[in-house]
Design a protein around this motif. Structure first.
Motif, PDB file in Angstrom:
ATOM      1  N   GLY A 259       0.817  -1.212   0.000  1.00 20.52           N
ATOM      2  CA  GLY A 259       0.000   0.000   0.000  1.00 20.52           C
ATOM      3  C   GLY A 259       0.847   1.258   0.000  1.00 20.52           C
TER       4      GLY A 259
ATOM      5  N   PHE B  99      -5.502   0.421  -1.052  1.00 22.15           N
ATOM      6  CA  PHE B  99      -5.579  -0.985  -0.633  1.00 22.15           C
ATOM      7  C   PHE B  99      -6.675  -1.081   0.420  1.00 22.15           C
ATOM      8  CE2 PHE B  99      -2.528  -4.805  -0.541  1.00 22.15           C
ATOM      9  CZ  PHE B  99      -3.582  -5.681  -0.429  1.00 22.15           C
TER      10      PHE B  99
ATOM     11  N   CYS C 284      -4.166  -3.424  -5.784  1.00 23.80           N
ATOM     12  CA  CYS C 284      -3.680  -2.198  -5.155  1.00 23.80           C
ATOM     13  C   CYS C 284      -2.729  -1.454  -6.089  1.00 23.80           C
ATOM     14  CB  CYS C 284      -2.992  -2.533  -3.831  1.00 23.80           C
ATOM     15  SG  CYS C 284      -2.132  -1.151  -3.058  1.00 23.80           S
TER      16      CYS C 284
END
Length: 408
Positions: free
Chosen positions: A325, A349, A399
């Motif tokens: 992330g 994310f 992500c």
């Protein structure tokens, strides 16, 4: 977060290539269990079972930990790695070495062993040496850098012992004394557990909202771990310890780490990172269970599965998703012009994706532990393990894709 030096962060592709590869190795382990069935879970000393264990320890954990260090050392420990330009070839040669090691162990292929030994010796020794140089030059907390340095030194010892064991297995060296316990001790306790404890002392307060661990407790842990490594070394050089004593020495740091994580989480003054907390709770419970299984005669396979295939992977997977992330967020910030507001890490994310991965991983972990007692469940455990790690890879890809396609 203010203590993070994002300006020193490496290109996101450097740590990401290791983290993504670790998930693929997890899927390989699941596929292998699915195809081979209960033949892999009959004896912890079988050649194929030992090879599978190294899929977890080298392929999964090795990649995840190397990738985490590439990001953690410069950003959170003030210790940039001195081989920034060599990350891509290091990643390629390390994973090629792992791929060659597996047939060398499972089928006693001398040709694969001849290629695997120098590749793994070279890449891991280079990585460990670079880590030692980085922590010596770094400016971060001394206890953190010392812990990482101790882990890197343990990796070097585990590497030398592993090369000797493979040489004995392939008939290149005459077995002089049993080195398996020392190899596992340096690898799992010194390298894996030591690094997780050093990094966890920084990231748990930052990402989970727990209280900071007092420096005295950190130094006490390092003294305990260093003493344990000395005992492991003495055992490897022929100063044999009683079986119960060696198992107790191995179980002590595992129980201490697991109980500390659970206690810190339960008493956290500012709870955050709910899914990271769940992954670390799952991993800590598995480590504690593995430590108790070490004391039970005839349960070495269950202990190994709880430690190598469940506990440590849960800890590193939770961290891998958090790191991904941040990597996606850093890449997005660097891609857009200065002054443009970018979405937070939580939007890149989403927690629901992490939650789905956690449930898949928890189901796979439970089925694998049961398969060690009921081998008929091995294929089911393999299928769930394959699904869990592919699900994790898909979540990480989602992500990264969200960050790559986002526009203001």
């Amino acid at each position: 977060m203010s203590g993070l030096a994002f300006a020193q962060a490496p290109p996101p592709s450097h740590p990401l290539r290791f983290l993504a590869t670790s998930l693929l190795w997890g899927a390989v382990a699941g596929a292998w269990l699915l195809l081979a069935g209960d033949n892999l879970l009959l004896s912890p000393h079988a050649a194929a079972t030992l090879a599978l264990a190294h899929v977890f320890t080298l392929g999964l954990l090795g990649n995840a930990m190397l990738g985490s260090l590439v990001q953690f050392l410069p950003v959170a420990a003030g210790s940039p790695l001195p081989l920034a330009r060599g990350v891509a070839p290091l990643h390629a040669t390390f994973n090629l070495g792992v791929m060659l090691l597996l047939p060398a162990m499972a089928t006693h292929s001398a040709a694969c062993g001849v290629l695997a030994v120098p590749l793994l010796l070279g890449t891991l020794a280079l990585a460990a040496g670079a880590v030692l140089v980085a922590v010596a030059r770094g400016s971060g907390a001394r206890s953190v850098r010392t812990g990482i340095g101790l882990a890197a030194a343990s990796l070097l010892a585990a590497l030398a012992l592993g090369a000797a064991l493979l040489s004995m297995r392939l008939g290149w060296l005459v077995p002089a004394r049993p080195l398996t316990a020392a190899h596992a001790g340096f690898g799992l306790l010194g390298w894996v557990l030591g690094l997780l404890a050093a990094v966890g002392g920084v990231v748990m307060p930052m990402l989970q909202g727990v209280r900071c661990i007092a420096p005295a407790w950190r130094w006490g842990w390092l003294v305990l771990l260093a003493g344990l490594m000395l005992a492991v070394a003495a055992d490897g050089f022929g100063v044999a310890l009683p079986t119960a004593g060696s198992r107790g020495l191995a179980a002590l740091p595992l129980l201490l780490f697991a109980s500390t994580v659970i206690a810190l989480q339960r008493r956290a003054p500012h709870r955050r990172g709910s899914m990271l907390r769940r992954f670390w709770a799952l991993g800590s419970v598995a480590l504690g269970g593995g430590a108790f299984a070490l004391w039970l005669p005839g349960h070495e396979l269950l202990a190994g599965a709880l430690l190598v295939a469940v506990g440590f992977p849960a800890l590193v997977l939770g961290m891998a998703m958090e790191i991904t992330g941040f990597l996606a967020w850093i890449a997005l910030r660097r891609r857009l012009p200065r002054g443009v507001r970018v979405p937070g890490v939580g939007r890149l994310f989403a927690e629901r994706h992490k939650r789905r991965v956690w449930w898949l991983h928890a189901a796979a972990s439970l089925s694998l532990a049961l398969a060690c007692v009921l081998p008929g469940l091995t294929r089911l455990a393999g299928a769930l393990l394959l699904l869990a790690w592919l699900g994790a890879a898909w979540a990480l890809w989602g992500c990264w894709r969200a960050a790559s396609t986002w526009h203001p």
